[in-house]
Design an enzyme around this catalytic site. Structure first.
Site, PDB file in Angstrom:
ATOM      1  N   LYS A  44      55.407 -15.298  50.358  1.00 18.89           N
ATOM      2  CA  LYS A  44      56.433 -16.282  49.978  1.00 18.89           C
ATOM      3  C   LYS A  44      57.487 -16.303  51.081  1.00 18.89           C
ATOM      4  O   LYS A  44      57.844 -15.245  51.646  1.00 18.89           O
ATOM      5  CB  LYS A  44      57.090 -15.846  48.661  1.00 18.89           C
ATOM      6  N   MET A  70      61.386 -24.829  43.291  1.00 20.59           N
ATOM      7  CA  MET A  70      61.568 -23.419  42.991  1.00 20.59           C
ATOM      8  C   MET A  70      62.926 -22.899  43.449  1.00 20.59           C
ATOM      9  O   MET A  70      63.541 -22.060  42.803  1.00 20.59           O
ATOM     10  CB  MET A  70      60.457 -22.578  43.614  1.00 20.59           C
ATOM     11  N   CYS A 128      61.611 -26.289  53.801  1.00 18.94           N
ATOM     12  CA  CYS A 128      61.834 -26.132  52.366  1.00 18.94           C
ATOM     13  C   CYS A 128      62.701 -27.292  51.881  1.00 18.94           C
ATOM     14  O   CYS A 128      63.830 -27.468  52.347  1.00 18.94           O
ATOM     15  CB  CYS A 128      62.526 -24.808  52.039  1.00 18.94           C
ATOM     16  N   GLY A 248      46.777 -30.668  49.537  1.00 19.67           N
ATOM     17  CA  GLY A 248      45.760 -31.423  48.811  1.00 19.67           C
ATOM     18  C   GLY A 248      44.388 -30.800  48.758  1.00 19.67           C
ATOM     19  O   GLY A 248      43.416 -31.479  48.427  1.00 19.67           O
TER      20      GLY A 248
HETATM   21  O1  LIG Z   1      61.310 -24.427  46.382  1.00 14.89           O
HETATM   22  C1  LIG Z   1      60.732 -23.614  47.146  1.00 14.89           C
HETATM   23  O2  LIG Z   1      60.878 -22.364  47.107  1.00 14.89           O
HETATM   24  C2  LIG Z   1      59.804 -24.236  48.132  1.00 14.89           C
HETATM   25  N1  LIG Z   1      58.995 -25.229  47.655  1.00 14.89           N
HETATM   26  C3  LIG Z   1      58.156 -25.944  48.479  1.00 14.89           C
HETATM   27  O3  LIG Z   1      57.407 -26.837  48.032  1.00 14.89           O
HETATM   28  N2  LIG Z   1      58.111 -25.636  49.802  1.00 14.89           N
HETATM   29  C4  LIG Z   1      58.899 -24.666  50.341  1.00 14.89           C
HETATM   30  O4  LIG Z   1      58.821 -24.421  51.573  1.00 14.89           O
HETATM   31  C5  LIG Z   1      59.765 -23.923  49.464  1.00 14.89           C
HETATM   32  I1  LIG Z   1      60.892 -22.387  50.264  1.00 14.89           I
END
Ligand SMILES: O=C(O)c1[nH]c(=O)[nH]c(=O)c1I
Length: 309
Positions: A44, A70, A128, A248
């Site tokens: 992550k 997230m 992100c 995808g």
């Molecule tokens: O919301 C997130 O943690 C997140 N969610 C994404 O879809 N891509 C990303 O690079 C990240 I850092």
């Protein structure tokens, strides 16, 4: 057929791995990936300090994929450096994804990863889309260039970047021109989720995730054509870089298409989130079946050979 693949001169059993962020936040999840058919694993994206991330609901599976905001929940970079220190690199490569909230945070984490001198591979996340108030470097070309210059100088070892999707040839050209100026930049991972989509529940007449009024990154079937385009665009423009495809992938045919478009490795996000690490065995089987049907013995017989009309 032989799914054997080479990445940065290292032989791998197949081209499959997880996408950063999926099934890779905790050591137990990473261990499950290490024990799966995935040929490589990535953590992550991490920040300087641990983060809870955004309020839930922040992920929603959909008939055609997923939406997420997230908000970068992670255990903090020292947790993943510790995991990296105990990983068995002879078994399979480990990538560490880094998404610091500032240039300084990124440099602190990158310097720490450099100083522990591990075979772990650095994937700098420029894309992100879900940290409220933070514009992603992937869409700020000056900030991207500055970040890469600082990281390349500090890290002085091969590293890669995770890019957002682009939708304009001028942007493909500008970003490729920036990336090609960094010799240490060895690989390019395309794409991250398609940012700030809005999924509406008609019955409830409502958004389906809580953060950012329901705006979140789109993944899954929705994004395959955009992912293939970005893989092929950077494959064409960055002949000295290795492309990792992401976006995808749910079947062996999707893996085949990413490879045809020029990917060397192929990452799996939404489908892994929904199916679990067993998906890698299914994808490897389906890819081998498709290759056998087409008479291919090895991946390098068709990789990057997409025809045009
Ligand atoms: O919301 C997130 O943690 C997140 N969610 C994404 O879809 N891509 C990303 O690079 C990240 I850092």
């Amino acid at each position: 057929p032989d799914l054997g693949t080479e990445f940065l001169e290292r032989p791998l059993a197949n081209p499959l791995m997880n996408a950063a962020g999926v099934w890779c936040t905790l050591a137990a999840q990473l261990d499950a990936l290490a024990d799966s058919e995935a040929a490589a694993i990535v953590t992550k994206s991490c920040t300087l300090v641990r983060r809870d991330g955004n309020p839930e609901p922040r992920y929603r599976a959909l008939p055609l994929g997923s939406i997420n905001s997230m908000g970068l929940p992670n255990e903090g970079y020292l947790y993943y450096l510790d995991y990296a220190a105990h990983h068995d690199y002879d078994h399979k490569p480990l990538f560490v994804s880094v998404s610091g909230l500032s240039l300084d945070d990124n440099l602190t984490i990158v310097a720490a990863l450099r100083d522990v001198v591990l075979p772990a591979l650095l994937e700098i996340n420029l894309s992100c889309p879900n940290v409220p108030g933070k514009a992603q470097p992937g869409y700020d070309f000056e900030a991207m260039d500055e970040l890469l210059a600082e990281v390349a100088t500090a890290y002085r070892r091969p590293f890669g970047v995770k890019l957002p999707p682009y939708f304009d040839f001028a942007h493909f050209d500008t970003v490729a021109q920036i990336l090609n100026r960094y010799e240490h930049l060895a690989f390019i991972t395309c794409i991250n989720s398609v940012g700030n989509a809005l999924i509406i529940d008609t019955g409830q007449e409502s958004a389906v995730i809580r953060p950012k009024d329901g705006f979140g990154g789109l993944g899954g079937d929705y994004v395959l054509p955009t992912a293939l385009a970005n893989v092929n665009a950077f494959h064409r423009r960055c002949p000295t870089k290795t492309i990792i495809g992401c976006g995808g992938v749910r079947t062996g045919e999707h893996v085949f298409q990413h490879l045809l478009a020029g990917a060397t490795l192929v990452q799996v996000g939404t489908a892994l989130y929904e199916e679990g690490p067993g998906i890698f065995q299914r994808l490897a089987r389906e890819l081998a079946e498709l290759m056998a049907h087409k008479g291919y013995r090895r991946i390098d017989e068709f990789r990057g050979r997409l025809k045009t009309l």
